[in-house]
Design a protein around this motif. Structure first.
Motif, PDB file in Angstrom:
ATOM      1  N   GLY A 198      -7.533  -7.358  -0.652  1.00  0.00           N
ATOM      2  CA  GLY A 198      -6.821  -7.006   0.572  1.00  0.00           C
ATOM      3  C   GLY A 198      -5.387  -7.490   0.604  1.00  0.00           C
ATOM      4  N   VAL A 199      -4.704  -7.501  -0.530  1.00  0.00           N
ATOM      5  CA  VAL A 199      -3.341  -8.013  -0.593  1.00  0.00           C
ATOM      6  C   VAL A 199      -2.356  -6.956  -1.089  1.00  0.00           C
ATOM      7  CG1 VAL A 199      -1.843  -9.728  -1.701  1.00  0.00           C
ATOM      8  CG2 VAL A 199      -4.146 -10.380  -0.978  1.00  0.00           C
ATOM      9  N   LEU A 200      -2.667  -6.314  -2.201  1.00  0.00           N
ATOM     10  CA  LEU A 200      -1.706  -5.472  -2.914  1.00  0.00           C
ATOM     11  C   LEU A 200      -1.302  -4.198  -2.181  1.00  0.00           C
ATOM     12  CD1 LEU A 200      -3.232  -5.863  -6.472  1.00  0.00           C
ATOM     13  CD2 LEU A 200      -1.154  -6.950  -5.598  1.00  0.00           C
ATOM     14  N   CYS A 201      -1.965  -3.865  -1.094  1.00  0.00           N
ATOM     15  CA  CYS A 201      -1.607  -2.663  -0.327  1.00  0.00           C
ATOM     16  C   CYS A 201      -0.466  -2.927   0.651  1.00  0.00           C
ATOM     17  CB  CYS A 201      -2.815  -2.113   0.409  1.00  0.00           C
ATOM     18  SG  CYS A 201      -3.522  -3.256   1.612  1.00  0.00           S
ATOM     19  N   TYR A 202      -0.112  -4.179   0.854  1.00  0.00           N
ATOM     20  CA  TYR A 202       0.922  -4.521   1.836  1.00  0.00           C
ATOM     21  C   TYR A 202       2.289  -4.567   1.168  1.00  0.00           C
ATOM     22  CZ  TYR A 202      -2.862  -5.422   5.004  1.00  0.00           C
ATOM     23  OH  TYR A 202      -3.966  -5.260   5.790  1.00  0.00           O
ATOM     24  N   GLY A 203       3.007  -3.479   1.309  1.00  0.00           N
ATOM     25  CA  GLY A 203       4.336  -3.358   0.729  1.00  0.00           C
ATOM     26  C   GLY A 203       4.573  -1.931   0.285  1.00  0.00           C
ATOM     27  N   LEU A 204       5.670  -1.726  -0.395  1.00  0.00           N
ATOM     28  CA  LEU A 204       6.039  -0.417  -0.913  1.00  0.00           C
ATOM     29  C   LEU A 204       5.224  -0.091  -2.164  1.00  0.00           C
ATOM     30  CD1 LEU A 204       9.889  -0.919  -0.569  1.00  0.00           C
ATOM     31  CD2 LEU A 204       8.464   0.602   0.838  1.00  0.00           C
ATOM     32  N   GLY A 212       1.944   5.901  11.746  1.00  0.00           N
ATOM     33  CA  GLY A 212       3.225   5.223  11.627  1.00  0.00           C
ATOM     34  C   GLY A 212       4.264   6.108  10.965  1.00  0.00           C
ATOM     35  N   ARG A 213       5.318   5.469  10.505  1.00  0.00           N
ATOM     36  CA  ARG A 213       6.461   6.166   9.923  1.00  0.00           C
ATOM     37  C   ARG A 213       6.355   6.123   8.404  1.00  0.00           C
ATOM     38  NH1 ARG A 213      11.331   3.726   8.591  1.00  0.00           N
ATOM     39  NH2 ARG A 213      10.636   1.884   9.727  1.00  0.00           N
ATOM     40  N   GLU A 214       6.342   7.311   7.781  1.00  0.00           N
ATOM     41  CA  GLU A 214       6.265   7.366   6.325  1.00  0.00           C
ATOM     42  C   GLU A 214       7.634   7.026   5.743  1.00  0.00           C
ATOM     43  OE1 GLU A 214       4.171  10.035   2.890  1.00  0.00           O
ATOM     44  OE2 GLU A 214       4.962  11.101   4.627  1.00  0.00           O
ATOM     45  N   ILE A 215       7.669   6.009   4.882  1.00  0.00           N
ATOM     46  CA  ILE A 215       8.937   5.586   4.286  1.00  0.00           C
ATOM     47  C   ILE A 215       8.999   5.851   2.789  1.00  0.00           C
ATOM     48  CG2 ILE A 215       9.428   3.895   6.086  1.00  0.00           C
ATOM     49  CD1 ILE A 215       8.433   1.712   4.152  1.00  0.00           C
ATOM     50  N   ALA A 216       7.878   6.226   2.213  1.00  0.00           N
ATOM     51  CA  ALA A 216       7.768   6.615   0.809  1.00  0.00           C
ATOM     52  C   ALA A 216       6.472   7.410   0.711  1.00  0.00           C
ATOM     53  CB  ALA A 216       7.729   5.388  -0.099  1.00  0.00           C
ATOM     54  N   ASP A 266       2.592   1.798  13.197  1.00  0.00           N
ATOM     55  CA  ASP A 266       3.152   1.788  14.553  1.00  0.00           C
ATOM     56  C   ASP A 266       2.130   1.348  15.596  1.00  0.00           C
ATOM     57  OD1 ASP A 266       1.484   3.989  14.651  1.00  0.00           O
ATOM     58  OD2 ASP A 266       3.067   5.418  15.150  1.00  0.00           O
ATOM     59  N   SER A 267       0.940   0.989  15.140  1.00  0.00           N
ATOM     60  CA  SER A 267      -0.108   0.534  16.041  1.00  0.00           C
ATOM     61  C   SER A 267      -0.533  -0.864  15.626  1.00  0.00           C
ATOM     62  CB  SER A 267      -1.310   1.478  15.962  1.00  0.00           C
ATOM     63  OG  SER A 267      -2.423   0.916  16.613  1.00  0.00           O
ATOM     64  N   ASN A 268      -0.893  -1.669  16.591  1.00  0.00           N
ATOM     65  CA  ASN A 268      -1.339  -3.022  16.289  1.00  0.00           C
ATOM     66  C   ASN A 268      -2.849  -3.178  16.470  1.00  0.00           C
ATOM     67  OD1 ASN A 268      -0.570  -5.543  15.301  1.00  0.00           O
ATOM     68  ND2 ASN A 268      -0.643  -6.448  17.342  1.00  0.00           N
ATOM     69  N   GLU A 269      -3.567  -2.062  16.516  1.00  0.00           N
ATOM     70  CA  GLU A 269      -5.018  -2.136  16.736  1.00  0.00           C
ATOM     71  C   GLU A 269      -5.743  -2.892  15.633  1.00  0.00           C
ATOM     72  OE1 GLU A 269      -7.204   1.802  15.335  1.00  0.00           O
ATOM     73  OE2 GLU A 269      -5.446   2.270  16.542  1.00  0.00           O
ATOM     74  N   THR A 270      -5.165  -2.959  14.446  1.00  0.00           N
ATOM     75  CA  THR A 270      -5.770  -3.713  13.347  1.00  0.00           C
ATOM     76  C   THR A 270      -4.927  -4.929  12.970  1.00  0.00           C
ATOM     77  OG1 THR A 270      -4.645  -2.325  11.720  1.00  0.00           O
ATOM     78  CG2 THR A 270      -6.870  -1.648  12.369  1.00  0.00           C
ATOM     79  N   ASN A 271      -4.084  -5.374  13.881  1.00  0.00           N
ATOM     80  CA  ASN A 271      -3.167  -6.500  13.627  1.00  0.00           C
ATOM     81  C   ASN A 271      -2.195  -6.207  12.490  1.00  0.00           C
ATOM     82  OD1 ASN A 271      -4.332  -8.071  15.657  1.00  0.00           O
ATOM     83  ND2 ASN A 271      -5.885  -8.842  14.265  1.00  0.00           N
ATOM     84  N   GLU A 272      -1.900  -4.933  12.279  1.00  0.00           N
ATOM     85  CA  GLU A 272      -0.990  -4.549  11.207  1.00  0.00           C
ATOM     86  C   GLU A 272       0.268  -3.856  11.738  1.00  0.00           C
ATOM     87  OE1 GLU A 272      -4.046  -3.741   7.550  1.00  0.00           O
ATOM     88  OE2 GLU A 272      -4.049  -2.290   9.199  1.00  0.00           O
ATOM     89  N   GLY A 273       0.505  -3.910  13.040  1.00  0.00           N
ATOM     90  CA  GLY A 273       1.685  -3.289  13.620  1.00  0.00           C
ATOM     91  C   GLY A 273       2.954  -3.808  12.968  1.00  0.00           C
TER      92      GLY A 273
END
Length: 132
Positions: free
Chosen positions: A26-32, A68-72, A79-86
């Protein structure tokens, strides 16, 4: 014995060929997307020859995909914080991306877990086991 440390997966503070095994859940998905690739490269770098790693990557049929907003390509700022990932950047991958991201490993085993954890929420994760 290694002490505890805090570091980015983009540059772990260990020498090459140090570990027999690495686990990243559950780490490597956070980022570009390039961050995900760099993190996998770091895992390979710190593994000893013949060493094993297990890591997870978020699949494209996860319920958070497209929010949310696609950046790549396949990468969104939530754009939602329902999973604490806002506000966090998440990269999602498909089977072709898994092949490309793990191509430098000598052995690869890939599974997929899809779990309906809450009403309207599906967690989809690639379960990747690789050997250097």
């Amino acid at each position: 014995s290694f002490g505890c440390c805090v570091a980015s997966f983009l540059g772990v503070p260990f020498d090459s060929n140090t570990f027999d095994a690495v686990v990243s859940y559950g780490v490597l998905c956070y980022g570009l997307p390039e961050d995900t690739a760099a993190g996998i490269h770091e895992i390979r770098r710190v593994l000893k020859p013949g060493g094993w790693a297990f890591f997870t990557l978020r699949g494209t049929d996860d319920s958070r995909y497209g929010r949310g907003r696609e950046i790549a390509p396949h990468c969104f700022v939530m754009d939602s914080n329902e999973t604490n990932e806002g506000g966090m950047t998440l990269t999602f991958v498909d089977a072709a991306a898994i092949d490309a991201l793990t191509s430098e490993f000598s052995r690869r085993f890939v599974g997929y877990a899809k779990v309906n954890s809450l009403p309207g929420r599906t967690d989809s994760d690639w379960l990747v086991e690789v050997q250097k």
